[in-house]
Design an enzyme around this catalytic site. Sequence first.
Site, PDB file in Angstrom:
ATOM      1  N   ASP A 253       0.875  -1.181   0.000  1.00  0.00           N
ATOM      2  CA  ASP A 253       0.000   0.000   0.000  1.00  0.00           C
ATOM      3  C   ASP A 253       0.909   1.226   0.000  1.00  0.00           C
ATOM      4  OD1 ASP A 253      -2.307   1.630   0.242  1.00  0.00           O
ATOM      5  OD2 ASP A 253      -2.126   1.676   2.410  1.00  0.00           O
ATOM      6  N   SER A 254       0.308   2.400  -0.114  1.00  0.00           N
ATOM      7  CA  SER A 254       1.093   3.629  -0.021  1.00  0.00           C
ATOM      8  C   SER A 254       1.676   3.808   1.379  1.00  0.00           C
ATOM      9  CB  SER A 254       0.194   4.825  -0.331  1.00  0.00           C
ATOM     10  OG  SER A 254      -0.918   4.831   0.562  1.00  0.00           O
TER      11      SER A 254
ATOM     12  N   TYR B 134      -1.136   8.297  -2.053  1.00  0.00           N
ATOM     13  CA  TYR B 134      -1.327   8.120  -3.495  1.00  0.00           C
ATOM     14  C   TYR B 134      -2.563   8.892  -3.976  1.00  0.00           C
ATOM     15  CZ  TYR B 134       1.811   3.966  -3.915  1.00  0.00           C
ATOM     16  OH  TYR B 134       2.881   3.098  -3.944  1.00  0.00           O
ATOM     17  N   GLY B 135      -3.502   9.112  -3.077  1.00  0.00           N
ATOM     18  CA  GLY B 135      -4.832   9.595  -3.453  1.00  0.00           C
ATOM     19  C   GLY B 135      -4.864  10.940  -4.155  1.00  0.00           C
TER      20      GLY B 135
ATOM     21  N   CYS C 142      -4.683  -1.598  -1.680  1.00  0.00           N
ATOM     22  CA  CYS C 142      -4.918  -0.169  -1.852  1.00  0.00           C
ATOM     23  C   CYS C 142      -5.947   0.019  -2.960  1.00  0.00           C
ATOM     24  CB  CYS C 142      -3.595   0.493  -2.233  1.00  0.00           C
ATOM     25  SG  CYS C 142      -3.735   2.231  -2.635  1.00  0.00           S
ATOM     26  N   ASN C 143      -7.056   0.634  -2.641  1.00  0.00           N
ATOM     27  CA  ASN C 143      -8.095   0.889  -3.646  1.00  0.00           C
ATOM     28  C   ASN C 143      -7.582   1.816  -4.749  1.00  0.00           C
ATOM     29  OD1 ASN C 143     -10.999  -0.024  -2.325  1.00  0.00           O
ATOM     30  ND2 ASN C 143      -9.511   0.544  -0.778  1.00  0.00           N
ATOM     31  N   THR C 144      -6.808   2.829  -4.340  1.00  0.00           N
ATOM     32  CA  THR C 144      -6.317   3.829  -5.289  1.00  0.00           C
ATOM     33  C   THR C 144      -5.389   3.183  -6.311  1.00  0.00           C
ATOM     34  OG1 THR C 144      -6.428   5.432  -3.490  1.00  0.00           O
ATOM     35  CG2 THR C 144      -5.140   6.064  -5.414  1.00  0.00           C
TER      36      THR C 144
ATOM     37  N   GLU D 147      -1.986   8.114   8.687  1.00  0.00           N
ATOM     38  CA  GLU D 147      -0.518   8.064   8.723  1.00  0.00           C
ATOM     39  C   GLU D 147       0.027   8.785   9.954  1.00  0.00           C
ATOM     40  OE1 GLU D 147       1.648   6.453   6.504  1.00  0.00           O
ATOM     41  OE2 GLU D 147      -0.247   5.615   5.789  1.00  0.00           O
TER      42      GLU D 147
ATOM     43  N   CYS E  96     -11.195   2.989   0.913  1.00  0.00           N
ATOM     44  CA  CYS E  96      -9.747   3.218   1.055  1.00  0.00           C
ATOM     45  C   CYS E  96      -9.328   2.377   2.246  1.00  0.00           C
ATOM     46  CB  CYS E  96      -9.465   4.700   1.304  1.00  0.00           C
ATOM     47  SG  CYS E  96      -7.766   5.052   1.832  1.00  0.00           S
ATOM     48  N   THR E  97      -8.254   1.616   2.080  1.00  0.00           N
ATOM     49  CA  THR E  97      -7.876   0.681   3.161  1.00  0.00           C
ATOM     50  C   THR E  97      -7.460   1.412   4.446  1.00  0.00           C
ATOM     51  OG1 THR E  97      -5.661   0.503   2.170  1.00  0.00           O
ATOM     52  CG2 THR E  97      -7.267  -1.203   1.608  1.00  0.00           C
ATOM     53  N   HIS E  98      -7.035   2.666   4.312  1.00  0.00           N
ATOM     54  CA  HIS E  98      -6.708   3.441   5.521  1.00  0.00           C
ATOM     55  C   HIS E  98      -7.932   3.647   6.415  1.00  0.00           C
ATOM     56  CE1 HIS E  98      -2.965   4.571   3.447  1.00  0.00           C
ATOM     57  NE2 HIS E  98      -2.558   5.128   4.575  1.00  0.00           N
TER      58      HIS E  98
HETATM   59  N1  DGL Z   1      -4.863   3.057   1.239  1.00  0.00           N
HETATM   60  C1  DGL Z   1      -5.049   3.534  -0.065  1.00  0.00           C
HETATM   61  C2  DGL Z   1      -6.406   3.225  -0.652  1.00  0.00           C
HETATM   62  O1  DGL Z   1      -6.954   2.188  -0.318  1.00  0.00           O
HETATM   63  C3  DGL Z   1      -4.408   4.835  -0.478  1.00  0.00           C
HETATM   64  C4  DGL Z   1      -4.552   6.020   0.362  1.00  0.00           C
HETATM   65  C5  DGL Z   1      -3.598   7.093  -0.140  1.00  0.00           C
HETATM   66  O2  DGL Z   1      -2.397   6.835  -0.183  1.00  0.00           O
HETATM   67  O3  DGL Z   1      -4.078   8.162  -0.517  1.00  0.00           O
HETATM   68  O4  DGL Z   1      -6.931   3.940  -1.460  1.00  0.00           O
END
Ligand code: DGL
Length: 261
Positions: A6-7, A38-39, A69-71, A148, A180-182
């Site tokens: 993931d990011s 990444y978003g 990571c969805n993104t 984060e 988003c996994t976060h």
């Molecule tokens: N955890 C990521 C997701 O599922 C990315 C979040 C990010 O880095 O912006 O989208």
Amino acid sequence: MIGVFDSGLGGLSVLAAIARALPRADLVYLADTAHVPYGDKDDAFIRSRVLRIGRHLVDQGCGVIVVACNTATAAAVAAFRESFPMLPVVGVEPGVKPAAAASRSGRIAVLATASTARSQRLAQLIRQHAGSVRVDVEPCPGWATRVESLRLEDPDFVEEARQHLAPLLAAGVDQIVLGCTHYAFLCPTLEPIVAQRASLVDVADAVARQCVRLAGASARGRGQLRLLATAQPERLDAALPALGLTWLRNRLSDPTRLVVA
Ligand code: DGL
């Protein structure tokens, strides 16, 4: 060995589900912390990161890769699969399908990064699986960065989340997809806001089940875990208790390492 990336910290929510489902698998988790989030990046940049990180994990001997990571899945999983046609790759996509199936009000929402929110892949997922419900897609800028920073339950965030969700709840949305996994780590703040009115939909367990189906020999190991990061590796190990994942430390075989990828 299974590689998960993931990011940053978000994919740890998926890693935890995989670790529970596959207790004997050797796992490598790579956080691209030099480039998180990444978003707010463009697709070309995300694709280049996914290809580099994926290559690194394959070179380490991973036989299955989970894009946690969805993104990254929305922007790059197709390109990644093209580059590694023989490799089992598991992506993570917002749980639009289960949310649409579970909705009684006929209204669901997807919370996601700006990049996922504008992606063709999410639009297609909605067309395919949510034709019978109305879907609100809500970008949540700054939420991944908040995870984060580990400031998960600050009063200012509780207020921001309340303001973000209030119109959705007022409109009758009864399923809120964590796209988003976060965001799984924000549940302690989000749950009391949605209370009895809506359910939060997370796909980590479904992703773990898909991983079990594809893993084959890659699931047979000594149950060890290695954590890698492209910047500040010490933050990863230190974050585990704050994220409720202290138990993952029992699987750690080495100290968290910095990687150049
Ligand atoms: N955890 C990521 C997701 O599922 C990315 C979040 C990010 O880095 O912006 O989208």
